[in-house]
Structures are given as C-alpha cells and as structure tokens.
Write a protein that holds these residues in place. Structure first.
Motif, PDB file in Angstrom:
ATOM      1  N   LEU A  51       0.851  -1.188   0.000  1.00 34.06           N
ATOM      2  CA  LEU A  51       0.000   0.000   0.000  1.00 34.06           C
ATOM      3  C   LEU A  51       0.888   1.241   0.000  1.00 34.06           C
ATOM      4  O   LEU A  51       1.780   1.375   0.838  1.00 34.06           O
ATOM      5  CB  LEU A  51      -0.914   0.000   1.214  1.00 34.06           C
ATOM      6  N   ILE A  52       0.648   2.131  -0.949  1.00 33.91           N
ATOM      7  CA  ILE A  52       1.404   3.381  -0.996  1.00 33.91           C
ATOM      8  C   ILE A  52       0.438   4.554  -1.098  1.00 33.91           C
ATOM      9  O   ILE A  52      -0.675   4.433  -1.623  1.00 33.91           O
ATOM     10  CB  ILE A  52       2.396   3.414  -2.186  1.00 33.91           C
ATOM     11  N   ILE A  53       0.852   5.704  -0.566  1.00 34.32           N
ATOM     12  CA  ILE A  53       0.109   6.959  -0.721  1.00 34.32           C
ATOM     13  C   ILE A  53       1.067   7.951  -1.367  1.00 34.32           C
ATOM     14  O   ILE A  53       2.081   8.309  -0.779  1.00 34.32           O
ATOM     15  CB  ILE A  53      -0.413   7.487   0.625  1.00 34.32           C
ATOM     16  N   ARG A  54       0.740   8.361  -2.568  1.00 34.18           N
ATOM     17  CA  ARG A  54       1.633   9.196  -3.369  1.00 34.18           C
ATOM     18  C   ARG A  54       1.057  10.607  -3.489  1.00 34.18           C
ATOM     19  O   ARG A  54      -0.042  10.801  -4.015  1.00 34.18           O
ATOM     20  CB  ARG A  54       1.793   8.594  -4.763  1.00 34.18           C
ATOM     21  N   PRO A  55       1.776  11.630  -3.012  1.00 34.89           N
ATOM     22  CA  PRO A  55       1.276  13.000  -3.166  1.00 34.89           C
ATOM     23  C   PRO A  55       1.499  13.535  -4.569  1.00 34.89           C
ATOM     24  O   PRO A  55       2.528  13.271  -5.197  1.00 34.89           O
ATOM     25  CB  PRO A  55       2.104  13.784  -2.134  1.00 34.89           C
ATOM     26  N   GLU A  56       0.528  14.276  -5.065  1.00 32.18           N
ATOM     27  CA  GLU A  56       0.655  14.977  -6.338  1.00 32.18           C
ATOM     28  C   GLU A  56       0.003  16.349  -6.211  1.00 32.18           C
ATOM     29  O   GLU A  56      -0.834  16.575  -5.336  1.00 32.18           O
ATOM     30  CB  GLU A  56      -0.019  14.197  -7.478  1.00 32.18           C
ATOM     31  N   GLU A  57       0.384  17.251  -7.101  1.00 31.72           N
ATOM     32  CA  GLU A  57      -0.248  18.552  -7.191  1.00 31.72           C
ATOM     33  C   GLU A  57      -1.013  18.636  -8.501  1.00 31.72           C
ATOM     34  O   GLU A  57      -0.448  18.423  -9.574  1.00 31.72           O
ATOM     35  CB  GLU A  57       0.805  19.669  -7.113  1.00 31.72           C
ATOM     36  N   TRP A  58      -2.307  18.943  -8.414  1.00 30.48           N
ATOM     37  CA  TRP A  58      -3.152  19.042  -9.594  1.00 30.48           C
ATOM     38  C   TRP A  58      -3.611  20.488  -9.785  1.00 30.48           C
ATOM     39  O   TRP A  58      -3.950  21.171  -8.816  1.00 30.48           O
ATOM     40  CB  TRP A  58      -4.388  18.145  -9.465  1.00 30.48           C
ATOM     41  N   LYS A  59      -3.658  20.924 -11.032  1.00 36.63           N
ATOM     42  CA  LYS A  59      -4.216  22.229 -11.343  1.00 36.63           C
ATOM     43  C   LYS A  59      -5.736  22.134 -11.378  1.00 36.63           C
ATOM     44  O   LYS A  59      -6.293  21.277 -12.078  1.00 36.63           O
ATOM     45  CB  LYS A  59      -3.701  22.722 -12.698  1.00 36.63           C
ATOM     46  N   PRO A  60      -6.434  22.999 -10.658  1.00 38.17           N
ATOM     47  CA  PRO A  60      -7.906  22.946 -10.699  1.00 38.17           C
ATOM     48  C   PRO A  60      -8.473  23.066 -12.109  1.00 38.17           C
ATOM     49  O   PRO A  60      -9.462  22.412 -12.447  1.00 38.17           O
ATOM     50  CB  PRO A  60      -8.317  24.129  -9.828  1.00 38.17           C
ATOM     51  N   SER A  61      -7.832  23.883 -12.950  1.00 35.67           N
ATOM     52  CA  SER A  61      -8.344  24.089 -14.309  1.00 35.67           C
ATOM     53  C   SER A  61      -8.236  22.841 -15.166  1.00 35.67           C
ATOM     54  O   SER A  61      -8.872  22.745 -16.226  1.00 35.67           O
ATOM     55  CB  SER A  61      -7.591  25.243 -14.982  1.00 35.67           C
ATOM     56  N   GLU A  62      -7.435  21.855 -14.721  1.00 30.48           N
ATOM     57  CA  GLU A  62      -7.269  20.602 -15.455  1.00 30.48           C
ATOM     58  C   GLU A  62      -7.948  19.435 -14.748  1.00 30.48           C
ATOM     59  O   GLU A  62      -7.687  18.282 -15.064  1.00 30.48           O
ATOM     60  CB  GLU A  62      -5.777  20.300 -15.630  1.00 30.48           C
ATOM     61  N   THR A  63      -8.831  19.755 -13.790  1.00 28.66           N
ATOM     62  CA  THR A  63      -9.440  18.732 -12.935  1.00 28.66           C
ATOM     63  C   THR A  63     -10.960  18.797 -13.018  1.00 28.66           C
ATOM     64  O   THR A  63     -11.544  19.885 -13.074  1.00 28.66           O
ATOM     65  CB  THR A  63      -8.995  18.925 -11.476  1.00 28.66           C
ATOM     66  N   ALA A  64     -11.602  17.639 -13.022  1.00 29.89           N
ATOM     67  CA  ALA A  64     -13.066  17.554 -13.006  1.00 29.89           C
ATOM     68  C   ALA A  64     -13.511  16.600 -11.915  1.00 29.89           C
ATOM     69  O   ALA A  64     -12.811  15.641 -11.576  1.00 29.89           O
ATOM     70  CB  ALA A  64     -13.596  17.082 -14.357  1.00 29.89           C
TER      71      ALA A  64
END
Length: 545
Positions: A51-64
């Motif tokens: 089990l892994i938890i991987r952090p990422e940063e997402w741009k709101p304008s590219e997210t739904a």
C-alpha cells in the motif's frame, strides 16, 4: 464517538499548510494537493501487494469531479437512505471543488429529460466536436488483467431485511446536491469525453454510487477513464456499495465497500479521501459503528506497507473493525521521506498502530500524532516504532525555509518517544544468530488477557533481538533469547496519558506467518482499545467472529 464530516467545525476554504497533507497550500493556492492511495505488486514476494500513498499537485483548471448516479430514489430502500446521508457532505465537498475552479459534472444516468432546460445540461449538449475513443460510449465490466470481482453482487446487492423489488424509480439527481448553471449535466461518456478534451481536463475525481457497479462500469466511469489514460481517482469516502452481507465474502456492508476499494486500488485506479479538499477526517456513515484503527507506516526494512494492510484485511473481514492508513515512503533516504500522508484520519481513530523508522516530520504532522497520543486512546508500536521519530540528525525543512536569524528551520522530532510512550529506551540489537530469536512466555504474563491460553512458547523469530532499557512499570509478556546473550523482553504493555500501550520488538515480515504471533497481535488490538477480546484461535488467519 466517531466524528462525522457534517459534525466537524466549519473549516470551509481556509488555506491550510501543505505540510499536513491537507487541502490547500497557502503558498501554492493554484494547486490542489492530492494523495493517491494505491496497491502495487510487491517486488519481494510474488502475489503480495504494497500500500502506498503518493502526493501529487493538480491544477484545478485541469481537474473535473464526476458525480455518478446520486439519484433521488433507488429501488433499494437502504441504498436510498445512504445516498441521502451522503448527499449533504458531498454537496459541501463539491462546493469547495467548484470554488477552486474544478469542473463539476453531474451524471444521474437515465435522467437527462429532467434537465432539458437546465443551463448545465445545455452546456453539455453544446459540445459536439472532438475525437474520443469509441469505448467511452459503452459500459466497461472489466479491464485487461483485472482479477475476479471480490464480492458477490448477483442478488443485486440489496441489504434490507426484506429484499426490495428491483426497478428504475429514479427521475433526477437528489436535490441536496446543488447544480450550478456553469456545471455540466450528462450521462453520455462520449459527450463527457469531448468536453474533457475541449476543456483540457487531465485529472478526474469520481464520487457517487455504487462503487462496485456504476462508479467503475458506466461509460463515464473509472474503468473507461483509466483505459483512456486520464489521472482518474475514486473518492473513497464519498461512495457506497450495493452489497448484501449475506453474500460472499459475508462481511459487514461497510467492510464490503473496503474490499471493493482494495480491488480498485490494485487493478483500476487510485483512491483519495475527501480530506484532500476539506482538511477534515474522512466521512463515515452513521451506521458504520466499527471501531477504527489507523496504521501509520514509514519504514523500509520489514515490509510494513505489505504486512499491515494484510493484517488490516484480516481485522476487517473477521473481526468487524474499520481500518485506515497514513503512510510515508518505504525507503531510508531520498526526497520526501520525512513526511507521512493522511494523518488527519487519526482524528476519529480508536487505535493507532505505529510502524515507523527514523522519521522527522513537519511540525503540523507531528502535532497530529501528539494530539492523538495525548487523547488517552490505544497505541500499538511495532518493531522500529522504538526509534520512530529519531532521525539521528537534524533534518532541515525541505522547502529551505529559514527563521528570522537566517538559520534553517528544522523538521520536528520526538527523541524520547520510546521512553515516554512505549516504556523503553532503545539501545540497539544483537546479531540474530544462526537459529534466530527464540521466544518464550514471561512468567508474569500467563494470565494476561493478550496471552492467556495461547501457546506462545517455542516459536522462533527469524530476525535479530532488540535491546532496550525498560521502565519498571512495563508488564513483560514475551521474552526473546539468542545464544550467548542476555534475554530481552520482546513484547510488553504500558500506559500513556491514560491510554493502553502495547509494544513488540517483533514484526519481521516472516513473524506475521507465525500463528501465535498473529493471534497475539489480534488480541493486542482489542486490549489496547479496552474492548472485550473475542475468541482467537491459533489459525487466526481464517478465524474470527
């Protein structure tokens, strides 16, 4: 009692520090910090998963956000009741997402006629151009290399005392979820796909019902989005299953959801918690009264990221407990090792199980751990927990921050965690010797609830024997011996801030194969929560309530 999302303080959209793995970073307000939980095949043991938890940063304008089938009414009364309970917290989360600039897609299948004049429906119909895969127009029942489905839903999944008559009573999305005129209303995978292409959507958060049916299988569902190459995740606390506990694997309804989510994390896509948008602990249904255990892992030597999720599945399936995870990277060096993601889930935990090795943490993450440990609730420490928060050196903040005098700001450590919380001072270990560490029962522990009636004498741990200076207040349970060395306690109980503490310096990955060890750990779980210990047989891998 367990905190509910709707009962927590109104945090809203305040900017929270990134270092806690929380919702919004004040210094990066144009990004969303997302923590993707997945299961990956073990490179150490064929057939096992980590089990892994991987952090990422997402741009709101590219997210739904896609809201799947949150209908006004379902043919199953229990399913309808859970949708109604879920809708309020979901609306709060959707409102937060919308205010951040995330696109909201409402997908109440087979209900488009109810919205023929709604601006959000017209927004979808207006998109007519774009090339997307044909399979976005079809249901997807299985991906390549996906294993067999883990629950039997052949009865339709109704869990009411008297099975409900199946049908299609839904007419629209439940009113508790607000639809903004700038949102999208569509149940057409091709239409949604074209819109994603037009808007530059790369990341998709799917929420709604039901996890084991429409959420993964609809044309716009997680399987097709994953096949298409989108960064798709399922918000694991904003969903529910159609599962009847009378059907295989015959577990609690909410454990059934957990079983399905584990399958999804292995074969379809990662999951996230609503915590990533709210900063609060995950939502739980009012009827989910299972005691909650949080496993905190961050070590690379003993496969805690494999063995503890396996142990959690045993506890959920056979002992009706709820399990969650906060996890750091399973490595000894490199970028990002001094972080543990998803610690907010400790806020409503009944037990914290720690398997961490030599980590310094951002101050707000250490604060979460201290607040839990100061609450008087149960604590279990495994193996390297005796040096969990002692990095053996100063660790500067990875962002390079400095104080007013120009000195680097250091990450937080808890150098005396072992002495204060576990009742020992870790001093090192002996070589394991050719025969491993022989385990015997402490004379004072024969009647202790954790060990009473268990045949714990005579098993051998394959790893080396830890040495500790012990507080006189501990109650030793097991003794470890290697040839030519002084025997050392390897399991004991203690107390901290009014809570019960169990620690074992055992915990090698092969220890979990030993029936008496596994049975001891199950009993320790209930003892530290101050709950009646259920019958636990030596064959604890398959037995339970």
């Amino acid at each position: 009692m367990m905190l509910r999302l709707s009962m927590l303080g109104m945090i809203g959209l305040m900017f929270l520090s990134q270092t806690g793995g929380t919702a919004v970073s004040a210094s990066k307000s144009d990004q969303i910090d997302i923590h993707l939980r997945s299961r990956v095949p073990s490179t150490d043991q064929p057939g096992a998963w980590r089990l892994i938890i991987r952090p990422e940063e997402w741009k709101p304008s590219e997210t739904a956000v896609v809201i799947c089938d949150m209908w006004d009414r379902h043919w199953c009364a229990s399913a309808s009741a859970r949708v109604a309970e879920l809708a309020g917290p979901m609306n709060e989360i959707v409102s937060m997402a919308r205010s951040r600039g995330i696109l909201i897609v409402h997908s109440p299948s087979e209900c488009m006629s109810a919205y023929k004049d709604h601006p959000a429906r017209k927004n979808a119909i207006a998109v007519t151009a774009g090339t997307v895969p044909d399979y976005l127009g079809k249901w997807n029942s299985r991906l390549d290399k996906e294993a067999d489905w883990p629950v039997d839903q052949s009865d339709g999944g109704c869990d009411c005392a008297t099975p409900c008559k199946q049908g299609n009573p839904w007419r629209k999305q439940i009113d508790a979820i607000f639809i903004d005129p700038k949102d999208i209303i569509s149940d057409d995978g091709i239409q949604i796909g074209r819109l994603f292409e037009q808007r530059g959507i790369r990341h998709v958060i799917v929420m709604g019902v039901h996890t084991n049916m429409c959420v993964v299988g609809r044309p716009f569902g997680a399987r097709n989005l994953a096949r298409w190459g989108k960064d798709v995740v399922i918000m694991r606390d904003m969903t529910d299953t159609m599962y009847n506990p009378k059907m295989s694997p015959q577990v609690n309804h909410f454990t059934g959801t957990s079983v399905v989510l584990e399958h999804i994390e292995k074969y379809i896509c990662p999951t996230i918690a609503s915590t990533d948008l709210t900063g609060k602990p995950p939502f739980r249904f009012a009827a989910d009264i299972r005691p909650k255990i949080v496993f905190v892992t961050a070590e690379h030597e003993y496969r805690a990221d494999q063995r503890l999720p396996e142990f959690a599945r045993l506890l959920e399936n056979h002992y009706d407990l709820a399990c969650d995870f906060a996890a750091g990277r399973a490595q000894s060096s490199g970028t990002g090792i001094h972080r543990i993601e998803n610690l907010q889930t400790l806020a409503d935990a009944d037990l914290c199980v720690i398997a961490v090795r030599r980590r310094a943490l951002p101050e707000d993450q250490m604060k979460i751990i201290r607040e839990y440990l100061n609450s008087g609730k149960g604590i279990i420490g495994i193996r390297t927990a005796s040096h969990a928060f002692n990095a053996k050196q100063d660790v500067p903040s990875p962002d390079g921050a400095r104080d007013s005098s120009g000195k680097p700001i250091l990450l937080s450590q808890w150098l005396k965690f072992d002495e204060e919380v576990l009742g020992c001072k870790y001093t090192g270990h002996y070589d394991k010797g050719p025969e491993g560490t022989k385990i015997s029962l402490s004379p004072a522990a024969k009647t202790h609830p954790i060990l009473a009636g268990l045949k714990t004498d005579g098993f051998v741990s394959p790893s080396w024997l830890y040495t500790n200076d012990l507080d006189p207040e501990i109650t030793p349970l097991l003794i470890g011996t290697v040839e030519g060395k002084k025997p050392e306690p390897v399991a004991w109980t203690y107390g901290y801030k009014g809570g019960r503490v169990f620690y074992t310096s055992l915990g090698h990955w092969d220890d979990w194969k030993i029936d008496p060890f596994r049975a001891m750990m199950i009993r320790a779980v209930f003892w530290t929560m101050n709950k009646p210990i259920p019958p636990v047989t030596p064959e604890a891998g398959t037995q339970g309530n």
